[in-house]
Design a protein around this motif. Structure first.
Motif, PDB file in Angstrom:
ATOM      1  N   ALA A  87       0.826  -1.213   0.000  1.00 42.03           N
ATOM      2  CA  ALA A  87       0.000   0.000   0.000  1.00 42.03           C
ATOM      3  C   ALA A  87       0.856   1.258   0.000  1.00 42.03           C
ATOM      4  O   ALA A  87       0.415   2.318  -0.467  1.00 42.03           O
ATOM      5  CB  ALA A  87      -0.919  -0.008   1.216  1.00 42.03           C
ATOM      6  N   ALA A  88       2.095   1.152   0.488  1.00 42.58           N
ATOM      7  CA  ALA A  88       3.008   2.295   0.496  1.00 42.58           C
ATOM      8  C   ALA A  88       3.657   2.513  -0.867  1.00 42.58           C
ATOM      9  O   ALA A  88       4.443   3.459  -1.034  1.00 42.58           O
ATOM     10  CB  ALA A  88       4.088   2.102   1.558  1.00 42.58           C
ATOM     11  N   GLY A  89       3.359   1.649  -1.842  1.00 49.33           N
ATOM     12  CA  GLY A  89       3.849   1.834  -3.193  1.00 49.33           C
ATOM     13  C   GLY A  89       5.003   0.952  -3.599  1.00 49.33           C
ATOM     14  O   GLY A  89       5.530   1.083  -4.710  1.00 49.33           O
ATOM     15  N   TYR A  90       5.402   0.032  -2.728  1.00 49.34           N
ATOM     16  CA  TYR A  90       6.493  -0.873  -3.067  1.00 49.34           C
ATOM     17  C   TYR A  90       5.963  -2.133  -3.757  1.00 49.34           C
ATOM     18  O   TYR A  90       4.796  -2.495  -3.616  1.00 49.34           O
ATOM     19  CB  TYR A  90       7.245  -1.299  -1.794  1.00 49.34           C
ATOM     20  CG  TYR A  90       7.953  -0.179  -1.084  1.00 49.34           C
ATOM     21  CD1 TYR A  90       9.167   0.309  -1.546  1.00 49.34           C
ATOM     22  CD2 TYR A  90       7.412   0.378   0.077  1.00 49.34           C
ATOM     23  CE1 TYR A  90       9.824   1.323  -0.879  1.00 49.34           C
ATOM     24  CE2 TYR A  90       8.066   1.393   0.759  1.00 49.34           C
ATOM     25  CZ  TYR A  90       9.272   1.869   0.268  1.00 49.34           C
ATOM     26  OH  TYR A  90       9.920   2.880   0.938  1.00 49.34           O
ATOM     27  N   ASP A  91       6.857  -2.780  -4.483  1.00 50.70           N
ATOM     28  CA  ASP A  91       6.580  -4.104  -5.011  1.00 50.70           C
ATOM     29  C   ASP A  91       7.376  -5.118  -4.208  1.00 50.70           C
ATOM     30  O   ASP A  91       8.492  -4.839  -3.760  1.00 50.70           O
ATOM     31  CB  ASP A  91       6.977  -4.208  -6.493  1.00 50.70           C
ATOM     32  CG  ASP A  91       6.068  -3.378  -7.380  1.00 50.70           C
ATOM     33  OD1 ASP A  91       4.864  -3.299  -7.070  1.00 50.70           O
ATOM     34  OD2 ASP A  91       6.567  -2.805  -8.366  1.00 50.70           O
ATOM     35  N   LEU A  92       6.815  -6.283  -4.035  1.00 46.42           N
ATOM     36  CA  LEU A  92       7.521  -7.379  -3.386  1.00 46.42           C
ATOM     37  C   LEU A  92       7.491  -8.599  -4.288  1.00 46.42           C
ATOM     38  O   LEU A  92       6.558  -8.778  -5.067  1.00 46.42           O
ATOM     39  CB  LEU A  92       6.870  -7.717  -2.036  1.00 46.42           C
ATOM     40  CG  LEU A  92       6.970  -6.654  -0.948  1.00 46.42           C
ATOM     41  CD1 LEU A  92       6.147  -7.058   0.271  1.00 46.42           C
ATOM     42  CD2 LEU A  92       8.421  -6.409  -0.546  1.00 46.42           C
ATOM     43  N   ARG A  93       8.506  -9.424  -4.172  1.00 44.20           N
ATOM     44  CA  ARG A  93       8.605 -10.615  -4.995  1.00 44.20           C
ATOM     45  C   ARG A  93       7.845 -11.770  -4.353  1.00 44.20           C
ATOM     46  O   ARG A  93       7.599 -11.794  -3.156  1.00 44.20           O
ATOM     47  CB  ARG A  93      10.074 -11.039  -5.155  1.00 44.20           C
ATOM     48  CG  ARG A  93      10.974  -9.977  -5.744  1.00 44.20           C
ATOM     49  CD  ARG A  93      12.440 -10.363  -5.647  1.00 44.20           C
ATOM     50  NE  ARG A  93      12.686 -11.700  -6.181  1.00 44.20           N
ATOM     51  CZ  ARG A  93      12.862 -12.780  -5.426  1.00 44.20           C
ATOM     52  NH1 ARG A  93      12.828 -12.708  -4.109  1.00 44.20           N
ATOM     53  NH2 ARG A  93      13.080 -13.946  -5.988  1.00 44.20           N
ATOM     54  N   GLU A  94       7.484 -12.737  -5.154  1.00 42.30           N
ATOM     55  CA  GLU A  94       6.938 -13.987  -4.637  1.00 42.30           C
ATOM     56  C   GLU A  94       8.090 -14.991  -4.535  1.00 42.30           C
ATOM     57  O   GLU A  94       8.818 -15.200  -5.497  1.00 42.30           O
ATOM     58  CB  GLU A  94       5.854 -14.542  -5.560  1.00 42.30           C
ATOM     59  CG  GLU A  94       4.584 -13.698  -5.599  1.00 42.30           C
ATOM     60  CD  GLU A  94       3.861 -13.683  -4.260  1.00 42.30           C
ATOM     61  OE1 GLU A  94       3.964 -14.678  -3.514  1.00 42.30           O
ATOM     62  OE2 GLU A  94       3.197 -12.671  -3.964  1.00 42.30           O
TER      63      GLU A  94
END
Length: 283
Positions: free
Chosen positions: A35-42
Motif C-alpha cells: 500500500a506504500a507503493g512498493y513491489d515485493l517478490r513472490e
C-alpha cells in the motif's frame, strides 16, 4: 500520536526478525508495504518447509491418539504425513540437494515420522496438541501461535523442529510460554526436539533435545515484539529524530550479511523495498 492498529504476529516469526527486520517485515506487513507503493517478490515454498509441515502432521496424529489412549500404527502416521506433503506440494516448491525429488522427500518424511514415534513420542504426555492461542501484547500487536507448539504437557512446552541444521528458537519458545501463561496454563520448562533432514543415502540421525531457560526466552520474545512495534510505528508515522519519513523502508533495518539474504529466501530482495543485498559477483 497516531494509534497503531492491532497487528497479528505469529510466534514463529520472532526468531528470524532480529536476523533481518526488513526481510521479516516483507512477510509480516506485506499489505502495508504494498500500500506504500512498493513491489515485493513472490518466493517459492521450499522443500524443507513442506517436509517439516508433513512431519508435524504425522507427529500430531500420533500424540492426539496417544491422548485418546489409542495405539497408532506407524503406517497411519506416515500415510497422514505423506498425504499432507502431497497436498501442499501441489502448490509447487523448490527442491534442494538433500531432497532432490518428491520420492526422496517422501522417504525422508517416513523416516522422520518413524523416528518421532519410536524415540520422541514415548516420553511425551500431551494434554494439548497443536492448538491456537492469541494474546494482546498491550502495545498494538496481537501475539498468536497457530499449530506451532507440537504438544503441551503438564508444566512443559515441547516444539518439534526439522531441517538441515539446528537453529536457535529462544524468542519463539518464549512467545509460546507467554501465550500459555496468558491463558492460565502453568509452564515450568520448555524444550525443542530436533529431527534432522538428511539425504536418503545417509542414516537417519537420532533426535536432539534442546532445553530453553524460560525467563531468558520470554525476555527475548518481549524485546523482539517491542522492536517490531517500534519499527512498524516508524514505518507508519515516520521519525523526525532520525529523518525517516512515513513509508520509508529504513524503518526496518536491513542485514545484507544474513545467510538468508538472497532471492530464494527474501521477497524484498532486489525490489525498491530493499537494495541493500549483496550484489551478484561475476566469476
Amino acid at each position: 500520536m497516531a494509534n497503531i492498529e492491532p497487528v497479528f504476529v505469529r510466534a514463529s516469526a520472532l526468531s528470524g526478525y532480529a536476523d533481518c527486520p526488513r526481510r521479516s517485515a516483507a512477510r509480516l506487513f506485506k499489505h502495508e508495504i504494498l500500500a506504500a507503493g512498493y513491489d515485493l517478490r513472490e518466493t517459492g515454498r521450499n522443500i524443507g518447509a513442506n517436509i517439516g509441515t508433513a512431519v508435524h502432521a504425522g507427529a500430531a496424529l500420533i500424540l492426539r491418539e496417544k491422548m485418546a489412549a489409542v495405539s497408532t500404527p506407524l503406517s497411519a502416521a506416515t500415510d497422514c504425513a505423506v498425504e499432507e506433503y502431497r497436498t501442499i506440494a501441489e502448490e509447487g516448491m523448490m527442491f534442494d540437494k538433500e531432497s532432490p525429488t518428491s520420492n526422496a522427500a517422501e522417504t525422508q518424511i517416513v523416516r522422520m515420522v518413524d523416528t518421532f514415534q519410536r524415540a520422541v513420542a514415548p516420553e511425551i504426555e500431551p494434554v494439548i496438541v497443536e492448538e491456537r492461542m492469541e494474546a494482546d501484547t498491550g502495545f498494538g500487536l496481537v501475539l498468536t501461535g497457530q499449530s506451532d507448539v507440537l504438544a503441551r504437557e503438564p508444566g512443559r512446552l515441547l516444539d518439534l523442529k526439522t531441517g538441515k541444521r539446528q537453529s536457535t528458537h529462544a524468542p519463539q519458545i518464549g512467545a509460546y510460554s507467554l501465550l500459555s501463561k496468558s491463558h492460565g496454563l502453568t509452564v515450568n520448562e520448555a524444550a525443542v526436539k530436533f529431527i534432522q533432514r538428511v539425504p536418503i543415502s545417509k542414516s537417519q540421525p537420532e533426535p536432539v533435545t534442546t532445553p530453553y531457560e524460560l525467563a531468558q526466552a520470554e525476555n527475548a520474545a518481549v524485546n523482539v515484539l517491542r522492536h517490531i512495534h517500534g519499527d512498524l510505528k516508524v514505518f507508519r508515522e515516520g521519525d523526525a529524530a532520525t529523518g525517516i519519513l512515513p513509508g520509508d523502508a529504513w524503518a526496518f533495518p536491513a542485514n545484507p550479511s544474513s545467510m538468508l539474504c538472497s532471492a530464494k529466501w527474501c521477497s524484498a530482495w532486489g525490489t525498491q523495498f530493499c537494495t541493500e543485498h549483496k550484489k551478484e559477483i561475476e566469476e
